[in-house]
Design a protein around this motif. Structure first.
Motif, PDB file in Angstrom:
ATOM      1  N   ALA A  32       9.183   0.888  15.422  1.00  0.00           N
ATOM      2  CA  ALA A  32       8.292   1.658  14.541  1.00  0.00           C
ATOM      3  C   ALA A  32       8.800   1.682  13.105  1.00  0.00           C
ATOM      4  N   LYS A  33       7.937   1.317  12.189  1.00  0.00           N
ATOM      5  CA  LYS A  33       8.228   1.397  10.762  1.00  0.00           C
ATOM      6  C   LYS A  33       7.174   2.282  10.113  1.00  0.00           C
ATOM      7  N   LYS A  34       7.623   3.312   9.419  1.00  0.00           N
ATOM      8  CA  LYS A  34       6.714   4.309   8.860  1.00  0.00           C
ATOM      9  C   LYS A  34       6.353   3.971   7.416  1.00  0.00           C
ATOM     10  N   PHE A  35       5.066   4.085   7.132  1.00  0.00           N
ATOM     11  CA  PHE A  35       4.562   3.885   5.781  1.00  0.00           C
ATOM     12  C   PHE A  35       3.778   5.136   5.376  1.00  0.00           C
ATOM     13  N   LYS A  36       4.016   5.588   4.157  1.00  0.00           N
ATOM     14  CA  LYS A  36       3.296   6.738   3.632  1.00  0.00           C
ATOM     15  C   LYS A  36       2.349   6.260   2.538  1.00  0.00           C
ATOM     16  N   LEU A  37       1.061   6.496   2.769  1.00  0.00           N
ATOM     17  CA  LEU A  37       0.036   6.061   1.841  1.00  0.00           C
ATOM     18  C   LEU A  37      -0.656   7.267   1.232  1.00  0.00           C
ATOM     19  N   ASN A  38      -1.050   7.137  -0.023  1.00  0.00           N
ATOM     20  CA  ASN A  38      -1.874   8.162  -0.653  1.00  0.00           C
ATOM     21  C   ASN A  38      -3.196   7.511  -1.024  1.00  0.00           C
ATOM     22  N   LEU A  39      -4.229   7.774  -0.199  1.00  0.00           N
ATOM     23  CA  LEU A  39      -5.535   7.170  -0.396  1.00  0.00           C
ATOM     24  C   LEU A  39      -6.596   8.254  -0.353  1.00  0.00           C
TER      25      LEU A  39
ATOM     26  N   ILE B  63       1.185   5.871   8.451  1.00  0.00           N
ATOM     27  CA  ILE B  63       0.912   4.727   9.325  1.00  0.00           C
ATOM     28  C   ILE B  63       2.228   4.246   9.912  1.00  0.00           C
ATOM     29  N   LYS B  64       2.210   3.970  11.200  1.00  0.00           N
ATOM     30  CA  LYS B  64       3.356   3.346  11.850  1.00  0.00           C
ATOM     31  C   LYS B  64       2.955   1.946  12.305  1.00  0.00           C
ATOM     32  N   LEU B  65       3.847   1.003  12.112  1.00  0.00           N
ATOM     33  CA  LEU B  65       3.622  -0.364  12.584  1.00  0.00           C
ATOM     34  C   LEU B  65       4.601  -0.655  13.708  1.00  0.00           C
ATOM     35  N   PHE B  66       4.075  -1.125  14.844  1.00  0.00           N
ATOM     36  CA  PHE B  66       4.898  -1.494  16.001  1.00  0.00           C
ATOM     37  C   PHE B  66       4.785  -2.992  16.255  1.00  0.00           C
ATOM     38  N   PHE B  67       5.864  -3.547  16.736  1.00  0.00           N
ATOM     39  CA  PHE B  67       5.878  -4.951  17.151  1.00  0.00           C
ATOM     40  C   PHE B  67       6.081  -5.000  18.665  1.00  0.00           C
TER      41      PHE B  67
ATOM     42  N   ILE C 178     -10.800   1.178   6.962  1.00  0.00           N
ATOM     43  CA  ILE C 178     -10.600   1.865   8.248  1.00  0.00           C
ATOM     44  C   ILE C 178     -10.159   3.308   8.006  1.00  0.00           C
ATOM     45  N   ILE C 179      -9.213   3.493   7.110  1.00  0.00           N
ATOM     46  CA  ILE C 179      -8.715   4.835   6.806  1.00  0.00           C
ATOM     47  C   ILE C 179      -9.830   5.701   6.235  1.00  0.00           C
ATOM     48  N   LYS C 180     -10.666   5.102   5.398  1.00  0.00           N
ATOM     49  CA  LYS C 180     -11.768   5.857   4.801  1.00  0.00           C
ATOM     50  C   LYS C 180     -12.743   6.355   5.869  1.00  0.00           C
ATOM     51  N   VAL C 181     -13.057   5.482   6.839  1.00  0.00           N
ATOM     52  CA  VAL C 181     -13.945   5.882   7.928  1.00  0.00           C
ATOM     53  C   VAL C 181     -13.308   6.987   8.757  1.00  0.00           C
TER      54      VAL C 181
ATOM     55  N   LEU D 261       0.811  -1.218   0.000  1.00  0.00           N
ATOM     56  CA  LEU D 261       0.000   0.000   0.000  1.00  0.00           C
ATOM     57  C   LEU D 261       0.844   1.266   0.000  1.00  0.00           C
ATOM     58  N   SER D 262       2.075   1.145   0.468  1.00  0.00           N
ATOM     59  CA  SER D 262       2.888   2.323   0.778  1.00  0.00           C
ATOM     60  C   SER D 262       3.631   2.866  -0.435  1.00  0.00           C
ATOM     61  N   ILE D 263       3.822   4.181  -0.419  1.00  0.00           N
ATOM     62  CA  ILE D 263       4.652   4.821  -1.440  1.00  0.00           C
ATOM     63  C   ILE D 263       6.119   4.497  -1.191  1.00  0.00           C
ATOM     64  N   ASN D 264       6.522   4.574   0.071  1.00  0.00           N
ATOM     65  CA  ASN D 264       7.900   4.220   0.428  1.00  0.00           C
ATOM     66  C   ASN D 264       7.954   2.746   0.816  1.00  0.00           C
ATOM     67  N   LYS D 265       9.071   2.087   0.562  1.00  0.00           N
ATOM     68  CA  LYS D 265       9.224   0.669   0.872  1.00  0.00           C
ATOM     69  C   LYS D 265      10.264   0.506   1.977  1.00  0.00           C
ATOM     70  N   ILE D 266       9.944  -0.344   2.945  1.00  0.00           N
ATOM     71  CA  ILE D 266      10.900  -0.582   4.025  1.00  0.00           C
ATOM     72  C   ILE D 266      11.968  -1.541   3.553  1.00  0.00           C
TER      73      ILE D 266
END
Length: 620
Positions: free
Chosen positions: A444-451, A458-462, A606-609, A415-420
């Motif tokens: 934390a891993k950052k993802f930039k989405l254009n929706l 979005i940040k993803l944590f483990f 979820i993002i749309k809501v 989904l992301s513009i940037n790739k980890i």
């Protein structure tokens, strides 16, 4: 229900009977009744003899399973009753020594004193928890083994022969990806480790993974039509009449070899005047596409390596499922190697580890990764994973947790513009080739989405911990979900939690439908185990825990179970997709497109809501 029993007769060095060890299960729901005596002092009561094990029957006997697996098979997370009886009341015995030495929580002896002055008895409950693999039923007398019966503990949630191998291969591939990342400290410092393998236990499962239609078969089909080749120049001497081109090097060679010049007979008069000479023959440069290059030699070597492994396994396998599959694999690889282009490829003399073709070009990249999986598996020390590998035993609940993490990473990457890259996932110790997954707030891993015409972060944590700290708050007790998505809309923070649960229940298809009366409920519970059409569904207790995450962790909009099963379902508070709790089925080795799409669609909805705060019809 029918009771299953394994009875092991124990004898001393003089072959005198000294006692028995009985392992039994009351959970068998089939109707197979038998009593089989085996030559290795085993008696099997009501234990089915099968070619391929299922994931339901507590005890099965698979005589043709092959040497990579033990013939006597048990199930994880299943209760077994243990009874040891002996007439040697004055001796000291260690019951199930191999199991208790690894983990004394497997076998729990009863505290009640059994037996009398004439008999020695030990009874208790055996449960392998979520560890699977090979172990032993054994008894030691005064430190000396009386018997050692190999057993296989298999998974009851995933296909032990196929899905397990796929999960191992996926985890290996993520770890080995560090070798291919240019920015990784491990890049180009990779050397082949020729340490002898301790066991070929995993090899058959690797072959099952390798020969899936979309793996080696499709890769070979592609490479056979797209072999990489190199343009090579070579010089050959030809008669002057056959020369097709003359260049500067040709003229130099003519001048440097005057002994090969002759006077032209056809123009003798002119030659006499000009003393002109022509060469008998000239050296001519030719250009040719050559496939005998290091990368293709490696391709050939890998297939020969697989062929050798299959032959080794076939020598010790018995008739049945394993041997049939190995024979099929052998025919496949022999067909590959019979291809004519291999006649023009010589033997490999070194592994071209630094080759950009092997590391990056389609087809070759996959072959190289298969090779690394086979040769290294988890030898690149992945701290968390290695801690769950004890001899033959693997704790599937922990491995599944890591596998799900990479599943979510893959969906977000799509989904992301940037790739980890891999460095953002692992901590790397270059000194001892050790890696571990980053956890907590540092993961934390950052993802930039254009929706929907918006830029979303979005940040993803483990394993992010929520407590009474101001940044990540729980208003009651501390909680640590496996995975947390932080979705930032403008200045608003929203949390979505996921928990990997390597657990499921067998229930009726409609067990979660509305229950009209208590009698209906009791009837459904009574029929739950006897109905033949069963689904692997999430545990209700896990949904309760998701409610706890959602309600206790501030700013949470939802919490969801990830589990190996068949049912994906969400429970919504209202007409919007969030707030909600629920479960997603994620299965290693399955076609991942639908499961990935479910997660991807869910995250986008979820993002749309959150963006428009509008009502959406739940789609799950």
């Amino acid at each position: 229900m029918i009771e299953q029993k394994v009875i092991i007769s124990l004898t001393d060095e003089n072959s005198s009977q000294i006692g028995t060890l009985t392992v039994s299960s009351l959970n068998y729901q089939g109707d197979y009744k038998s009593k089989i005596k085996l030559p290795n002092s085993l008696t099997l009561e009501n234990i089915p003899v099968v070619d391929e094990p299922d994931n339901l029957t507590p005890i099965q006997y698979c005589p043709d399973i092959g040497t990579n697996f033990a013939e006597l098979m048990f199930l994880e997370e299943t209760e077994y009753q243990i009874l040891f009886e002996s007439n040697d009341v004055d001796e000291s015995y260690d019951v199930l020594y191999s199991l208790t030495r690894i983990n004394n929580n497997y076998f729990k002896p009863f505290r009640l004193k059994l037996g009398d002055k004439k008999t020695y008895k030990i009874a208790g409950m055996l449960n392998f928890r979520s560890y699977v693999g090979k172990s032993f039923l054994d008894i030691r007398k005064n430190g000396i083994n009386l018997t050692e019966i190999p057993i296989e503990v298999r998974s009851k949630k995933i296909d032990y022969l196929k899905q397990y191998s796929a999960m191992i291969a996926d985890l290996s591939q993520h770890a080995l990806g560090l070798i291919f990342e240019v920015n990784s400290p491990l890049y180009q410092e990779f050397e082949l480790d020729h340490r002898q393998k301790e066991t070929y236990y995993e090899d058959f499962m690797f072959l099952e993974y390798l020969f899936r239609e979309d793996n080696l078969p499709s890769i070979f089909e592609y490479l056979s039509k797209n072999l990489h080749c190199q343009l090579k120049n070579h010089t050959e001497t030809v008669p002057i009449s056959f020369a097709s081109n003359v260049n500067q090097n040709t003229l130099k060679n003519i001048i440097s070899k005057p002994n090969k010049l002759f006077k032209s007979q056809s123009s003798l008069e002119i030659a006499n005047k000009l003393n002109e000479h022509l060469p008998y023959e000239i050296d001519q440069t030719k250009h040719e596409d050559v496939i005998d290059i290091p990368e293709n030699r490696f391709f050939k070597y890998f297939l020969e390596l697989i062929q050798e492994l299959i032959e080794k396994l076939l020598k010790t396998s018995k008739q049945g499922y394993i041997q049939d599959k190995l024979s099929y694999f052998r025919d496949e690889v022999e067909y590959y190697l019979s291809n004519k282009f291999f006649n023009h490829i010589s033997t490999m003399d070194y592994v071209p580890f630094n080759s950009q073709i092997l590391q990056k070009k389609e087809g070759y990249r996959e072959i190289f990764q298969y090779f690394l999986m086979l040769e290294f598996s988890f030898r690149l020390s992945w701290d968390e994973v290695n801690s769950h590998f004890r001899g033959f035993e693997k704790k599937l609940s922990e491995l599944y947790e890591y596998w799900c993490y990479f599943k979510i990473l893959r969906v977000l990457n799509g989904l992301s513009i940037n790739k980890i890259n891999f460095e953002s996932v692992f901590k790397i110790n270059k000194d001892n080739w050790s890696i571990s997954i980053k956890k907590g707030k540092y993961s934390a891993k950052k993802f930039k989405l254009n929706l929907y015409d918006h830029d979303i972060e979005i940040k993803l944590f483990f394993n992010l911990r929520f407590s009474d700290e101001p940044q990540y708050r729980s208003y009651s007790l501390p909680f640590k979900p496996d995975y947390t998505l932080l979705v930032k809309i403008d200045d608003d923070i929203n949390y979505i939690h996921f928990d990997a649960k390597y657990r499921s229940e067998l229930e009726l298809n409609d067990v979660h439908d509305t229950i009209e009366s208590e009698n209906d409920f009791d009837e459904k519970i009574k029929n739950r185990d006897s109905n033949e059409e069963k689904d692997r569904v999430f545990k209700d207790a896990d949904i309760y825990k998701m409610h706890t995450y959602k309600d206790s962790i501030l700013k949470s909009k939802g919490a969801y179970v990830l589990y190996p099963g068949d049912i994906t379902k969400q429970f919504f508070e209202s007409d919007t997709i969030i707030p909600s709790v629920g479960a997603f089925a994620l299965n290693p080795g399955h076609e991942s497109i639908e499961e990935d799409n479910n997660l991807e669609i869910f995250i986008k909805e979820i993002i749309k809501v959150l963006l428009y705060n509008q009502e959406l019809s739940p789609q799950f």
